[in-house]
Design a protein around this motif. Structure first.
Motif, PDB file in Angstrom:
ATOM      1  N   MET A   1      -0.313   1.271   1.288  1.00  0.00           N
ATOM      2  CA  MET A   1       0.970   0.707   1.586  1.00  0.00           C
ATOM      3  C   MET A   1       1.282  -0.359   0.530  1.00  0.00           C
ATOM      4  SD  MET A   1       2.030  -1.740   4.834  1.00  0.00           S
ATOM      5  CE  MET A   1       0.873  -0.934   5.851  1.00  0.00           C
ATOM      6  N   GLN A   2       2.436  -0.247  -0.100  1.00  0.00           N
ATOM      7  CA  GLN A   2       2.869  -1.247  -1.075  1.00  0.00           C
ATOM      8  C   GLN A   2       3.232  -2.536  -0.348  1.00  0.00           C
ATOM      9  OE1 GLN A   2       1.810   0.165  -4.177  1.00  0.00           O
ATOM     10  NE2 GLN A   2       3.398  -1.214  -4.808  1.00  0.00           N
ATOM     11  N   ILE A   3       2.997  -3.636  -1.000  1.00  0.00           N
ATOM     12  CA  ILE A   3       3.338  -4.929  -0.427  1.00  0.00           C
ATOM     13  C   ILE A   3       4.788  -5.235  -0.764  1.00  0.00           C
ATOM     14  CG2 ILE A   3       2.847  -7.387  -0.513  1.00  0.00           C
ATOM     15  CD1 ILE A   3       0.002  -6.581  -1.335  1.00  0.00           C
ATOM     16  N   ASP A   4       5.557  -5.563   0.252  1.00  0.00           N
ATOM     17  CA  ASP A   4       6.968  -5.878   0.037  1.00  0.00           C
ATOM     18  C   ASP A   4       7.308  -7.100   0.889  1.00  0.00           C
ATOM     19  OD1 ASP A   4       9.606  -5.729  -0.766  1.00  0.00           O
ATOM     20  OD2 ASP A   4      10.142  -4.286   0.789  1.00  0.00           O
ATOM     21  N   THR A   5       7.382  -8.251   0.237  1.00  0.00           N
ATOM     22  CA  THR A   5       7.758  -9.465   0.960  1.00  0.00           C
ATOM     23  C   THR A   5       8.918 -10.123   0.243  1.00  0.00           C
ATOM     24  OG1 THR A   5       6.234 -10.871  -0.263  1.00  0.00           O
ATOM     25  CG2 THR A   5       5.380  -9.848   1.740  1.00  0.00           C
ATOM     26  N   ASP A   6       9.672 -10.872   0.995  1.00  0.00           N
ATOM     27  CA  ASP A   6      10.812 -11.610   0.457  1.00  0.00           C
ATOM     28  C   ASP A   6      10.298 -12.786  -0.360  1.00  0.00           C
ATOM     29  OD1 ASP A   6      13.081 -13.096  -0.021  1.00  0.00           O
ATOM     30  OD2 ASP A   6      13.493 -13.518   2.085  1.00  0.00           O
ATOM     31  N   GLN A   7      10.628 -12.808  -1.654  1.00  0.00           N
ATOM     32  CA  GLN A   7      10.121 -13.866  -2.520  1.00  0.00           C
ATOM     33  C   GLN A   7      10.704 -15.229  -2.165  1.00  0.00           C
ATOM     34  OE1 GLN A   7       9.799 -13.025  -6.654  1.00  0.00           O
ATOM     35  NE2 GLN A   7       8.864 -11.046  -6.295  1.00  0.00           N
ATOM     36  N   GLY A   8      11.775 -15.265  -1.375  1.00  0.00           N
ATOM     37  CA  GLY A   8      12.317 -16.535  -0.912  1.00  0.00           C
ATOM     38  C   GLY A   8      11.568 -17.074   0.301  1.00  0.00           C
ATOM     39  N   ASP A   9      10.722 -16.244   0.897  1.00  0.00           N
ATOM     40  CA  ASP A   9       9.939 -16.635   2.058  1.00  0.00           C
ATOM     41  C   ASP A   9       8.877 -17.646   1.613  1.00  0.00           C
ATOM     42  OD1 ASP A   9       8.129 -16.798   4.185  1.00  0.00           O
ATOM     43  OD2 ASP A   9       8.123 -14.643   4.561  1.00  0.00           O
ATOM     44  N   PRO A  10       8.768 -18.806   2.277  1.00  0.00           N
ATOM     45  CA  PRO A  10       7.762 -19.786   1.870  1.00  0.00           C
ATOM     46  C   PRO A  10       6.329 -19.255   1.996  1.00  0.00           C
ATOM     47  CG  PRO A  10       8.825 -20.467   3.914  1.00  0.00           C
ATOM     48  CD  PRO A  10       9.566 -19.268   3.398  1.00  0.00           C
ATOM     49  N   LEU A  11       6.128 -18.203   2.761  1.00  0.00           N
ATOM     50  CA  LEU A  11       4.798 -17.608   2.898  1.00  0.00           C
ATOM     51  C   LEU A  11       4.602 -16.398   1.988  1.00  0.00           C
ATOM     52  CD1 LEU A  11       4.199 -17.784   6.748  1.00  0.00           C
ATOM     53  CD2 LEU A  11       3.467 -19.372   4.961  1.00  0.00           C
ATOM     54  N   HIS A  12       5.515 -16.198   1.050  1.00  0.00           N
ATOM     55  CA  HIS A  12       5.460 -15.029   0.168  1.00  0.00           C
ATOM     56  C   HIS A  12       4.089 -14.865  -0.488  1.00  0.00           C
ATOM     57  CE1 HIS A  12       6.317 -12.103  -2.915  1.00  0.00           C
ATOM     58  NE2 HIS A  12       5.925 -12.989  -3.826  1.00  0.00           N
ATOM     59  N   LEU A  13       3.548 -15.925  -1.059  1.00  0.00           N
ATOM     60  CA  LEU A  13       2.262 -15.791  -1.748  1.00  0.00           C
ATOM     61  C   LEU A  13       1.153 -15.356  -0.804  1.00  0.00           C
ATOM     62  CD1 LEU A  13       2.273 -18.694  -4.320  1.00  0.00           C
ATOM     63  CD2 LEU A  13       2.130 -16.251  -4.791  1.00  0.00           C
ATOM     64  N   LEU A  14       1.110 -15.939   0.386  1.00  0.00           N
ATOM     65  CA  LEU A  14       0.067 -15.555   1.332  1.00  0.00           C
ATOM     66  C   LEU A  14       0.245 -14.112   1.804  1.00  0.00           C
ATOM     67  CD1 LEU A  14      -0.198 -18.765   3.531  1.00  0.00           C
ATOM     68  CD2 LEU A  14      -1.749 -18.019   1.724  1.00  0.00           C
ATOM     69  N   LEU A  15       1.489 -13.732   2.058  1.00  0.00           N
ATOM     70  CA  LEU A  15       1.741 -12.394   2.599  1.00  0.00           C
ATOM     71  C   LEU A  15       1.692 -11.301   1.543  1.00  0.00           C
ATOM     72  CD1 LEU A  15       4.598 -13.307   5.089  1.00  0.00           C
ATOM     73  CD2 LEU A  15       2.181 -12.915   5.593  1.00  0.00           C
ATOM     74  N   SER A  16       1.701 -11.674   0.278  1.00  0.00           N
ATOM     75  CA  SER A  16       1.659 -10.661  -0.781  1.00  0.00           C
ATOM     76  C   SER A  16       0.269 -10.512  -1.385  1.00  0.00           C
ATOM     77  CB  SER A  16       2.664 -11.003  -1.893  1.00  0.00           C
ATOM     78  OG  SER A  16       2.328 -12.222  -2.531  1.00  0.00           O
ATOM     79  N   ARG A  17      -0.699 -11.342  -0.985  1.00  0.00           N
ATOM     80  CA  ARG A  17      -2.045 -11.225  -1.525  1.00  0.00           C
ATOM     81  C   ARG A  17      -2.786 -10.068  -0.880  1.00  0.00           C
ATOM     82  NH1 ARG A  17      -7.128 -11.253  -2.104  1.00  0.00           N
ATOM     83  NH2 ARG A  17      -7.486 -11.029   0.117  1.00  0.00           N
ATOM     84  N   CYS A  18      -3.511  -9.332  -1.691  1.00  0.00           N
ATOM     85  CA  CYS A  18      -4.395  -8.292  -1.173  1.00  0.00           C
ATOM     86  C   CYS A  18      -5.617  -8.228  -2.082  1.00  0.00           C
ATOM     87  CB  CYS A  18      -3.686  -6.947  -1.069  1.00  0.00           C
ATOM     88  SG  CYS A  18      -3.116  -6.311  -2.632  1.00  0.00           S
TER      89      CYS A  18
END
Length: 195
Positions: A1-18
């Motif tokens: 599954m590709q990671i797709d998070t909103d870069q404006g989300d303050p948690l973007h870095l945490l939610l995009s790490r794998c």
């Protein structure tokens, strides 16, 4: 599954790490200044009684060949055939940087229990990997039977210490993706109704 998070989300870095494995890592790896920042983040993990029950050994450059020798010898000592031993050897050479993670758990500490100290080790590794991601690197925590092999353990650990594994670090050669399906947050978070 590709990671797709909103870069404006303050948690973007945490939610995009794998986790990105050794075969998908390439140069450049983190230099001294970036490693220091990652460890600074690791030191911000929760740590009851401030014991810092962990340390890291950076392995890069020619030191990776010495680690490869240890991995190969551990494989041969465990009865693996030469082809398997060569594969183990190559695991030390694939990532630009490896960090050996060593735990030093105080079994009899009067304030911080053993489980709390292990949580501090896990929190430190998590913070370190998140910091690596924030700095533009990728990586993964690895362990396996080598963490119990006497020649490998003695190369990194003093008395009372345990070799937890290695964090492999570098630049991602391919975009990260989540390998395992994760439950929805509401499957993990429930509301306790009290007594």
């Amino acid at each position: 599954m590709q990671i797709d998070t909103d870069q404006g989300d303050p948690l973007h870095l945490l939610l995009s790490r794998c986790s990105i494995g050794t075969r998908q890592l390439q140069e450049p790896g983190p230099g001294d200044a970036d490693l220091q920042r990652m460890v600074e983040a690791a030191l911000r993990a929760p740590d009851h009684a401030g014991l810092v029950p962990y340390r890291f050994h950076a392995i890069r450059g020619d030191a990776r060949h010495a680690l490869a020798d240890l991995f190969e010898q551990a494989a041969l000592d465990a009865g693996k055939d030469p082809v398997q031993a060569t594969r183990d050897r190559d695991r030390a050479l694939g990532a630009p940087v490896l960090l050996a993670v060593v735990a030093r758990i105080d079994q009899g500490h009067p304030v911080a229990g053993v489980h709390e100290q292990w949580m501090a080790v896990g929190g430190a590794v998590t913070n370190l990997l998140n910091a690596a991601h924030a700095l533009g690197y990728a990586g993964k925590m690895l362990s396996g039977s080598k963490v119990r092999a006497a020649p490998v353990v003695s190369a990194f650990c003093g008395p009372g210490e345990s070799l937890v594994g290695w964090v492999v670090l570098g630049t991602a050669a391919v975009p990260g993706r989540i390998k395992f399906s994760k439950p929805a947050p509401q499957q993990v978070l429930t509301r306790w109704p009290g007594h």
